[in-house]
Design a protein around this motif. Structure first.
Motif, mmCIF file in Angstrom:
data_model
loop_
_atom_site.group_PDB
_atom_site.id
_atom_site.type_symbol
_atom_site.label_atom_id
_atom_site.label_comp_id
_atom_site.label_asym_id
_atom_site.label_seq_id
_atom_site.Cartn_x
_atom_site.Cartn_y
_atom_site.Cartn_z
ATOM 1 N N SER A 101 0.825 -1.210 0.000
ATOM 2 C CA SER A 101 0.000 0.000 0.000
ATOM 3 C C SER A 101 0.855 1.254 0.000
ATOM 4 N N ILE A 102 0.443 2.238 -0.808
ATOM 5 C CA ILE A 102 1.057 3.556 -0.817
ATOM 6 C C ILE A 102 0.045 4.556 -0.297
ATOM 7 N N PHE A 103 0.482 5.406 0.635
ATOM 8 C CA PHE A 103 -0.369 6.450 1.187
ATOM 9 C C PHE A 103 0.224 7.810 0.837
ATOM 10 N N ALA A 104 -0.597 8.691 0.276
ATOM 11 C CA ALA A 104 -0.135 10.031 -0.075
ATOM 12 C C ALA A 104 -1.347 10.887 -0.425
ATOM 13 N N PRO A 105 -1.198 12.210 -0.421
ATOM 14 C CA PRO A 105 -2.263 13.076 -0.927
ATOM 15 C C PRO A 105 -2.558 12.761 -2.392
ATOM 16 N N LEU A 106 -3.772 13.055 -2.825
ATOM 17 C CA LEU A 106 -4.234 12.643 -4.146
ATOM 18 C C LEU A 106 -3.350 13.177 -5.270
ATOM 19 N N GLU A 107 -2.904 14.437 -5.185
ATOM 20 C CA GLU A 107 -2.122 14.969 -6.296
ATOM 21 C C GLU A 107 -0.775 14.250 -6.423
ATOM 22 N N VAL A 108 -0.230 13.770 -5.312
ATOM 23 C CA VAL A 108 1.004 12.979 -5.369
ATOM 24 C C VAL A 108 0.727 11.627 -6.021
ATOM 25 N N MET A 125 -3.016 2.257 -4.020
ATOM 26 C CA MET A 125 -2.828 3.649 -3.633
ATOM 27 C C MET A 125 -4.019 4.166 -2.837
ATOM 28 N N TYR A 126 -3.711 4.886 -1.746
ATOM 29 C CA TYR A 126 -4.741 5.421 -0.867
ATOM 30 C C TYR A 126 -4.547 6.923 -0.678
ATOM 31 N N ASN A 127 -5.592 7.665 -0.936
ATOM 32 C CA ASN A 127 -5.595 9.118 -0.767
ATOM 33 C C ASN A 127 -5.722 9.462 0.713
ATOM 34 N N ILE A 128 -4.754 10.221 1.249
ATOM 35 C CA ILE A 128 -4.817 10.608 2.664
ATOM 36 C C ILE A 128 -4.859 12.130 2.818
ATOM 37 N N ASP A 129 -5.562 12.793 1.920
ATOM 38 C CA ASP A 129 -5.733 14.243 2.062
ATOM 39 C C ASP A 129 -6.301 14.610 3.430
#
Length: 259
Positions: A101-108, A125-129
């Motif tokens: 799993s990759i966690f990052a803000p959506l634009e990343v 991929m998971y959006n963590i905004d």
């Protein structure tokens, strides 16, 4: 939480292949200043480790700590020195018939998808905004200025029981008043400071130098500060000569820190 500094270098690492400066020569001879691209390994009791950034030295860094797999990672931004290891990681997962799993803000995440569209077959991929949790830690991302290189994200970790907090901000410069707010009064600030004193014009730069980092640390009242993302201008064997305050240290490859 225990932090292990897998990499403490800037985008080119140390030694520079073209350079015969004192630091690069020492890095080749004894390795004191040998630096891989900046990355952290986070460990919390009874939880799988959490990787923070996955640059081109990922394979070497994993071998150095004797690990054969990692199941999750935070990404600060989609520059090559922070994501180029994703292809090797994804391929490792493919061979092991696993997903991570990759966690990052959506634009990343969207930039990662554009550059490496195939890795999402193995790296979900998971959006963590809106933040995420890691055990009893709450992790908050916020966008920070990265000078001529656009933007990056910093992360603040808040423990939900004991009040401890720390910040990782590897790639930033000219932070606004609003961008400095999440750094206030933290137990630990890990800050990118590529040079001791950078001589280039501000509009050409992308990361603080150590003099500017000390000023920022004072403004935010950080209780402990570790400078990372170091260039070949910085000799970690001379940290005392830089006259750093007692609460400020230079990151070294393999260094472990307890929060």
């Amino acid at each position: 939480m225990q932090l292990t500094f897998l990499g403490t270098g800037d985008s080119l690492g140390t030694p520079r292949v073209y350079c015969d400066c004192q630091v690069c020569v020492e890095a080749r001879l004894t390795g004191m200043n040998r630096r891989y691209r900046s990355s952290l390994w986070l460990e919390e009791k009874d939880l799988p480790p959490l990787l923070l950034d996955c640059g081109p030295d990922w394979r070497i860094q994993m071998e150095a700590i004797g690990r054969r797999k990692v199941t999750q990672a935070l990404i600060t931004h989609a520059h090559m020195d922070h994501i180029a290891g994703l292809t090797e990681w994804a391929d490792s997962c493919r061979w092991q018939e696993e997903q991570a799993s990759i966690f990052a803000p959506l634009e990343v995440l969207n930039e990662v998808r554009t550059r490496y569209p195939w890795v999402e077959n193995q790296l979900k991929m998971y959006n963590i905004d809106n933040g995420m949790s890691y055990g009893k830690w709450r992790i908050w991302p916020w966008r920070v200025n990265h000078g001529k290189n656009g933007y990056s994200y910093a992360y603040r970790f808040d423990h939900q029981e004991d009040g401890q907090s720390w910040v990782y901000c590897s790639d930033a410069i000219n932070l606004t008043v609003e961008q400095l707010v999440p750094m206030q009064n933290v137990s630990l600030l890990v800050l990118g400071t590529s040079y001791v004193k950078e001589a280039f014009e501000m509009e050409t730069r992308s990361v603080y130098d150590m003099h500017e980092g000390l000023q920022l640390a004072a403004e935010t009242h950080s209780k402990r500060v570790i400078f990372t993302h170091l260039s070949h201008d910085v000799n970690v064997d001379m940290d005392m000569d830089y006259k750093l305050p007692s609460h400020v240290t230079l990151a070294k490859t393999g260094m472990k820190v307890e929060i």
